[in-house]
Motif scaffolding. Structure first.
Motif, short mmCIF file in Angstrom:
data_model
loop_
_atom_site.label_atom_id
_atom_site.label_comp_id
_atom_site.label_asym_id
_atom_site.label_seq_id
_atom_site.Cartn_x
_atom_site.Cartn_y
_atom_site.Cartn_z
N ASN A 257 -2.69 -3.19 -1.05
CA ASN A 257 -2.93 -3.29 0.38
C ASN A 257 -4.13 -2.45 0.79
O ASN A 257 -4.91 -2.84 1.65
CB ASN A 257 -1.70 -2.86 1.17
N TYR A 258 -4.26 -1.27 0.18
CA TYR A 258 -5.41 -0.41 0.48
C TYR A 258 -6.71 -1.14 0.14
O TYR A 258 -7.67 -1.11 0.90
CB TYR A 258 -5.35 0.88 -0.34
N TYR B 169 8.57 4.35 7.33
CA TYR B 169 7.43 4.07 8.21
C TYR B 169 6.26 3.51 7.40
O TYR B 169 5.51 2.68 7.89
CB TYR B 169 6.99 5.31 9.00
N GLY B 170 6.12 3.94 6.16
CA GLY B 170 5.06 3.43 5.30
C GLY B 170 5.17 1.93 5.07
O GLY B 170 4.15 1.23 4.99
N ILE B 171 6.38 1.43 4.98
CA ILE B 171 6.59 -0.01 4.82
C ILE B 171 6.17 -0.72 6.10
O ILE B 171 5.46 -1.74 6.05
CB ILE B 171 8.06 -0.31 4.45
N SER C 167 -1.71 -11.68 9.49
CA SER C 167 -0.30 -11.77 9.12
C SER C 167 0.01 -10.64 8.15
O SER C 167 -0.72 -10.44 7.18
CB SER C 167 -0.01 -13.12 8.46
N GLY C 168 1.08 -9.95 8.41
CA GLY C 168 1.42 -8.81 7.56
C GLY C 168 2.41 -9.10 6.46
O GLY C 168 2.82 -8.19 5.74
N VAL C 169 2.78 -10.37 6.28
CA VAL C 169 3.83 -10.71 5.32
C VAL C 169 3.41 -10.37 3.89
O VAL C 169 4.19 -9.78 3.14
CB VAL C 169 4.22 -12.21 5.45
N LEU C 170 2.19 -10.72 3.50
CA LEU C 170 1.72 -10.40 2.15
C LEU C 170 1.73 -8.90 1.91
O LEU C 170 2.21 -8.42 0.88
CB LEU C 170 0.31 -10.94 1.93
N TYR C 171 1.24 -8.14 2.88
CA TYR C 171 1.21 -6.68 2.77
C TYR C 171 2.62 -6.12 2.66
O TYR C 171 2.87 -5.19 1.90
CB TYR C 171 0.48 -6.07 3.96
N ILE D 45 7.59 -4.54 -3.31
CA ILE D 45 7.73 -4.69 -4.75
C ILE D 45 6.95 -3.63 -5.53
O ILE D 45 6.86 -3.69 -6.75
CB ILE D 45 7.37 -6.11 -5.24
N GLY D 46 6.38 -2.66 -4.81
CA GLY D 46 5.74 -1.54 -5.49
C GLY D 46 4.25 -1.67 -5.72
O GLY D 46 3.69 -0.89 -6.48
#
Length: 104
Positions: A91-92, A60-62, A75-79, A85-86
Motif C-alpha cells: 500500500n505504501y 486504526y492502521g487497518i 476505492s480502498g478495498v484493495l488496500y 493479509i499482511g
C-alpha cells in the motif's frame, strides 16, 4: 508542508536499513500528502495516525489503509485486503506512486 516526490526504491531500502524507523516516517508523510491531494476525504494527521495505530494495537492502521486507498485510488478495498493479509507495505508503494504523479 509541501508535498515531495520520493523515490520508492530508496524509501524501501531506508526502511530496511533502519529496521522500520524510516517506514514510520514514510507512514506520516503518506498520511499528510494524501490529505493534501484529497482534502474532502481528510483523515487524522500523520502524527495522530501513528498515535491512534499504537493506542488501538493496529486496528486504526487497518482503517488507515482503507482510507489511504480511497484517497489515492478511489476505492480502498484493495488496500484493505492487502493490509489484512499482511502485505500492507505494498500500500505504501502504490500510494507513493499516486502521490508522485500528483507532484510531478
Amino acid at each position: 508542508m509541501a508535498m515531495k516526490k520520493r523515490s520508492i526504491p530508496l524509501a524501501i531500502l531506508f526502511s530496511i536499513i533502519t529496521f522500520g524507523i524510516y517506514g514510520i516516517y514514510w507512514f506520516v508523510c503518506l498520511t499528510n500528502d494524501s490529505n493534501t491531494i484529497s482534502p474532502d476525504n481528510k483523515t487524522a494527521s500523520g502524527g495522530m495516525a501513528i498515535l491512534f495505530t499504537i493506542i488501538t494495537f493496529g486496528i486504526y492502521g487497518i482503517y488507515w489503509n482503507y482510507k489511504l486507498g480511497q484517497k489515492c485510488e478511489g476505492s480502498g478495498v484493495l488496500y484493505l485486503i492487502l493490509s489484512l493479509i499482511g502485505f500492507g507495505f505494498i500500500n505504501y508503494i502504490l500510494a507513493q506512486s499516486k502521490i508522485n504523479n500528483h507532484v510531478a
